[in-house]
Design a protein around this motif. Structure first.
Motif, mmCIF file in Angstrom:
data_model
loop_
_atom_site.group_PDB
_atom_site.id
_atom_site.type_symbol
_atom_site.label_atom_id
_atom_site.label_comp_id
_atom_site.label_asym_id
_atom_site.label_seq_id
_atom_site.Cartn_x
_atom_site.Cartn_y
_atom_site.Cartn_z
ATOM 1 N N GLU A 51 -17.348 -20.930 12.158
ATOM 2 C CA GLU A 51 -17.641 -22.007 13.188
ATOM 3 C C GLU A 51 -18.924 -22.352 12.940
ATOM 4 N N ALA A 52 -19.914 -21.541 13.239
ATOM 5 C CA ALA A 52 -21.416 -21.595 12.944
ATOM 6 C C ALA A 52 -21.654 -22.596 11.777
ATOM 7 N N LEU A 53 -21.091 -21.907 10.504
ATOM 8 C CA LEU A 53 -21.347 -22.419 9.334
ATOM 9 C C LEU A 53 -20.898 -24.046 9.152
ATOM 10 N N GLY A 54 -19.629 -24.183 9.874
ATOM 11 C CA GLY A 54 -19.175 -25.550 9.961
ATOM 12 C C GLY A 54 -20.028 -26.411 10.718
ATOM 13 N N GLU A 55 -20.606 -26.032 11.845
ATOM 14 C CA GLU A 55 -21.552 -26.815 12.610
ATOM 15 C C GLU A 55 -22.680 -27.351 11.723
ATOM 16 N N VAL A 56 -23.390 -26.333 11.032
ATOM 17 C CA VAL A 56 -24.366 -26.836 9.909
ATOM 18 C C VAL A 56 -23.904 -27.608 9.114
ATOM 19 N N ALA B 91 -7.172 -25.373 18.329
ATOM 20 C CA ALA B 91 -7.955 -26.391 19.277
ATOM 21 C C ALA B 91 -8.137 -25.831 20.427
ATOM 22 N N ALA B 92 -7.187 -24.810 20.933
ATOM 23 C CA ALA B 92 -7.243 -24.331 22.341
ATOM 24 C C ALA B 92 -8.117 -23.161 22.444
ATOM 25 N N ALA B 93 -8.116 -22.256 21.440
ATOM 26 C CA ALA B 93 -8.808 -20.847 21.354
ATOM 27 C C ALA B 93 -10.255 -20.677 20.800
ATOM 28 N N GLY B 94 -10.255 -21.786 19.680
ATOM 29 C CA GLY B 94 -11.551 -21.741 18.880
ATOM 30 C C GLY B 94 -12.803 -22.014 19.959
ATOM 31 N N THR B 95 -14.002 -21.497 19.526
ATOM 32 C CA THR B 95 -15.181 -21.312 20.271
ATOM 33 C C THR B 95 -14.894 -20.913 21.659
ATOM 34 N N VAL C 98 -2.663 -37.741 15.035
ATOM 35 C CA VAL C 98 -1.374 -37.704 14.779
ATOM 36 C C VAL C 98 -1.304 -36.555 14.101
ATOM 37 N N ASN C 99 -0.705 -35.369 14.708
ATOM 38 C CA ASN C 99 -0.288 -34.158 13.897
ATOM 39 C C ASN C 99 -1.410 -33.509 13.437
ATOM 40 N N ILE C 100 -2.485 -33.480 14.116
ATOM 41 C CA ILE C 100 -3.715 -32.575 13.959
ATOM 42 C C ILE C 100 -4.142 -32.451 15.554
ATOM 43 N N GLY C 101 -4.982 -31.206 15.681
ATOM 44 C CA GLY C 101 -5.210 -30.913 16.984
ATOM 45 C C GLY C 101 -6.410 -31.867 17.462
ATOM 46 N N THR C 102 -6.916 -31.485 18.576
ATOM 47 C CA THR C 102 -7.937 -32.564 19.324
ATOM 48 C C THR C 102 -9.354 -32.308 18.816
ATOM 49 N N SER C 103 -9.620 -30.906 18.210
ATOM 50 C CA SER C 103 -10.922 -30.632 17.742
ATOM 51 C C SER C 103 -11.041 -30.847 16.331
ATOM 52 N N GLY C 104 -12.128 -30.863 15.842
ATOM 53 C CA GLY C 104 -12.696 -30.948 14.441
ATOM 54 C C GLY C 104 -12.920 -32.329 14.057
ATOM 55 N N ALA C 105 -13.413 -33.267 14.686
ATOM 56 C CA ALA C 105 -13.762 -34.592 14.225
ATOM 57 C C ALA C 105 -14.598 -34.650 13.187
ATOM 58 N N GLU C 106 -14.457 -35.567 12.112
ATOM 59 C CA GLU C 106 -15.171 -35.622 10.954
ATOM 60 C C GLU C 106 -16.521 -36.651 11.436
ATOM 61 N N ILE C 107 -17.435 -36.695 10.537
ATOM 62 C CA ILE C 107 -18.781 -37.577 10.836
ATOM 63 C C ILE C 107 -18.554 -38.936 10.554
ATOM 64 N N GLY C 108 -17.576 -39.126 9.484
ATOM 65 C CA GLY C 108 -17.501 -40.576 9.132
ATOM 66 C C GLY C 108 -16.717 -41.457 10.485
ATOM 67 N N GLY C 109 -15.956 -41.087 11.348
ATOM 68 C CA GLY C 109 -15.908 -41.806 12.390
ATOM 69 C C GLY C 109 -16.448 -41.710 13.753
ATOM 70 N N GLY D 172 -13.009 -21.716 23.826
ATOM 71 C CA GLY D 172 -12.432 -22.862 24.677
ATOM 72 C C GLY D 172 -13.726 -23.576 25.135
ATOM 73 N N GLN D 173 -14.948 -23.499 24.442
ATOM 74 C CA GLN D 173 -16.038 -24.098 24.778
ATOM 75 C C GLN D 173 -16.417 -25.314 24.024
ATOM 76 N N ARG D 174 -15.655 -26.034 23.516
ATOM 77 C CA ARG D 174 -15.845 -27.176 22.897
ATOM 78 C C ARG D 174 -15.462 -28.466 23.562
ATOM 79 N N CYS D 175 -16.137 -29.624 23.576
ATOM 80 C CA CYS D 175 -15.812 -30.754 24.420
ATOM 81 C C CYS D 175 -14.409 -31.253 24.092
ATOM 82 N N THR D 176 -14.181 -30.949 22.720
ATOM 83 C CA THR D 176 -12.832 -31.398 22.278
ATOM 84 C C THR D 176 -11.662 -30.373 22.333
ATOM 85 N N THR D 177 -12.103 -29.288 23.063
ATOM 86 C CA THR D 177 -10.881 -28.145 23.197
ATOM 87 C C THR D 177 -9.653 -28.761 23.645
ATOM 88 N N LEU D 178 -8.379 -28.393 23.310
ATOM 89 C CA LEU D 178 -7.312 -28.567 23.977
ATOM 90 C C LEU D 178 -7.090 -27.741 25.281
#
Length: 501
Positions: free
Chosen positions: A105-110, A284-288, A445-456, A290-296
């Motif tokens: 997750e840290a590598l993903g953030e970078v 979405a619920a357990a990642g990080t 639709v058919n993905i979780g609430t977290s994991g947004a891409e930078i294009g949107g 539960g400390q994401r603003c987009t956590t389910l």
């Protein structure tokens, strides 16, 4: 097993590799790691006089930077992106040390930082205005966009570098210097990023003073919020913080970009692919932790699937390894501190009083050191009570049941926050109705609430604050718009046919 070792030494080494000075050990501000509670550094916090001097320096830099053509400003961000790529592992290690994220997750953030730099470089040649038809002959009507001024970025611990980069990469190509107040819990990542940005500026010949870091408490943030030389305050944090920041910036007619609380919900319809839904919900619920603003935080499941779905999620939770994020196989790291744990315990107690049934989790996990570790919790709730409508920044997933689709939408929208949302369904009508009805800034639709891409564009409605960062046309928040009328005729007709002769 990858032993943690001396965390202070690891932080110091990562900082040095990024070109930053080793963390001080004699300051008044103590930085600790949530992994084991050990001390990473003692820094010298900024004072009110430091804020004044910093904003003055940024204001002076603005006078030069605004004159640089935007494509040339993009060269700085391109070089920053290159350096972030070269030091990706160093920055990720600091994110894990300070925020407790597992390495992937840290590598993903970078990686988000690198991605937004690529986006911003392209944007530097696309800061488009418009040409509109004028009602007057011999006239041209158009709009142009211009640099706004000093941008203050106030960031939170849970995404210590990504959110900064969303703002900074865009602000720099828009012609704005940045003053960054990172979370008091994660200042070392900020020092590393600042060192890399300064190196990038030197490499491309950008003027000095384009970026500053102010480490300190809430008083530092308040000074930035109140400074009339700060054109835009981009603040990420709690709703309570937003209620303080917004009126103070408005009182001086400044601009705010707020990214506040999220109490994100997902609807699971009777036609949903449950294999897909379970995987998405668990991350979405357990990642990080539960400390994401987009956590389910709220799962709204149809009565025909709720029992099976809950059982499968509980089973998946039982396989989540909780512990030191540097240990192999760990998927859930620590809570940021004891206050987060206390808030989680209180929320679970309130849920039980409201008739909730704890399905799994919620208990503490013993890990060597003074870190705070818990098993993510799943709670079946009879109704959407007050505790469900509040955001608890911890891994609690409340499960609610619905019968009709309108009821599901009402439950979903029946909270004060409006950040991220999703639906799991193979029914196209349900999917389209949800996208139209969700009152959130993000609807999936058919993905979780977290994991947004930078294009949107990233951001939410209601008490989430209404701000938009990152992609799409979020850049407009960092610039000012001017409407221009050019008369290339020999006459002077007035608009709307007014006669004044």
């Amino acid at each position: 097993m990858n032993p943690t070792g001396n965390l202070h030494d690891r932080a110091a080494a990562a900082l040095r590799r990024c070109g930053a000075s080793a963390p001080a050990l004699d300051g008044a501000h103590t930085v600790t790691s949530p992994i084991d509670g050990s001390e990473l550094a003692r820094l010298h916090p900024a004072r009110a006089a430091d804020v004044d001097a910093t904003v003055a320096a940024a204001s002076a830099a603005f006078g030069h930077w605004r004159q640089v053509p935007a494509p040339m400003r993009g060269r700085l961000v391109r070089r920053l992106g290159d350096l972030l790529g070269e030091h990706k592992s160093d920055l990720a290690e600091l994110v894990t040390l300070e925020a407790g994220k597992i390495p992937s997750e840290a590598l993903g953030e970078v990686q988000e930082m690198i991605d937004i730099c690529e986006f911003a470089v392209g944007l530097s040649r696309q800061l488009y205005g418009r040409t509109m038809p004028s009602e007057r002959p011999g006239h041209r009507l158009m709009e142009t966009w211009h640099p706004l001024g000093v941008v203050a970025v106030i960031s939170a611990f849970n995404f210590p570098v990504a959110v900064w980069s969303w703002n900074t990469a865009i602000a720099l190509v828009c012609g704005d210097p940045v003053v960054w107040k990172p979370s008091e819990k994660t200042p070392l990542t900020a020092l590393a990023c600042h060192a890399l940005l300064e190196r990038a500026a030197g490499d491309v010949g950008a003027p000095a003073g384009l970026h500053h870091v102010l480490v300190g408490d809430a008083a530092v943030g308040e000074a930035l919020v109140d400074d009339p030389r700060v054109a835009l305050v981009s603040a990420t944090g709690s709703i309570r913080m937003g209620r303080i920041v917004a009126p103070r910036v408005a009182a001086r007619f400044g601009r705010c970009l707020l990214e506040l609380g999220g109490n994100n919900g997902a609807i699971v319809g009777p036609s949903a692919d449950l294999d897909l839904a379970v995987r998405a919900v668990v991350f979405a619920a357990a990642g990080t932790a539960g400390q994401r603003c987009t956590t389910l935080r709220r799962l709204i499941a149809h009565r025909s699937v709720v029992d099976e779905l809950t059982e499968r999620i509980a089973k998946a939770y039982s396989g989540l390894r909780v512990g030191d994020p540097f240990d192999d196989g760990v998927l859930v790291g620590p809570l940021i501190d004891g206050r987060a744990h206390a808030a989680m315990r209180t929320a679970l107690e309130r849920a039980e009083l409201d008739g909730g049934i704890l399905v799994t989790g919620g208990d503490a996990v013993e890990v060597p050191g003074d870190g705070v570790y818990v098993r993510p919790a799943v709670v079946r709730m009879p109704a959407q009570t007050d505790v469900v409508r509040e955001e608890t920044f911890a891994p609690i997933l409340y499960v609610l049941t619905y019968d009709g689709f309108d009821e599901a939408i009402a439950l979903h929208n029946g909270v004060p926050q409006g950040l991220s949302s999703s639906i799991f369904t193979t029914d196209q009508r349900e999917a389209e109705r949800f996208l139209a009805a969700s009152d959130c800034g993000i609807a999936n639709v058919n993905i979780g609430t977290s994991g947004a891409e930078i294009g949107g564009a990233f951001g939410g409605e209601k008490e989430t604050g209404g701000g938009r960062e990152s992609g799409s046309d979020s850049w407009k928040a960092y610039m000012r718009r001017a409407t221009n009328t050019i008369n290339y005729s020999d006459d002077l007709p007035l608009a709307q046919g007014v006669e004044f002769g």
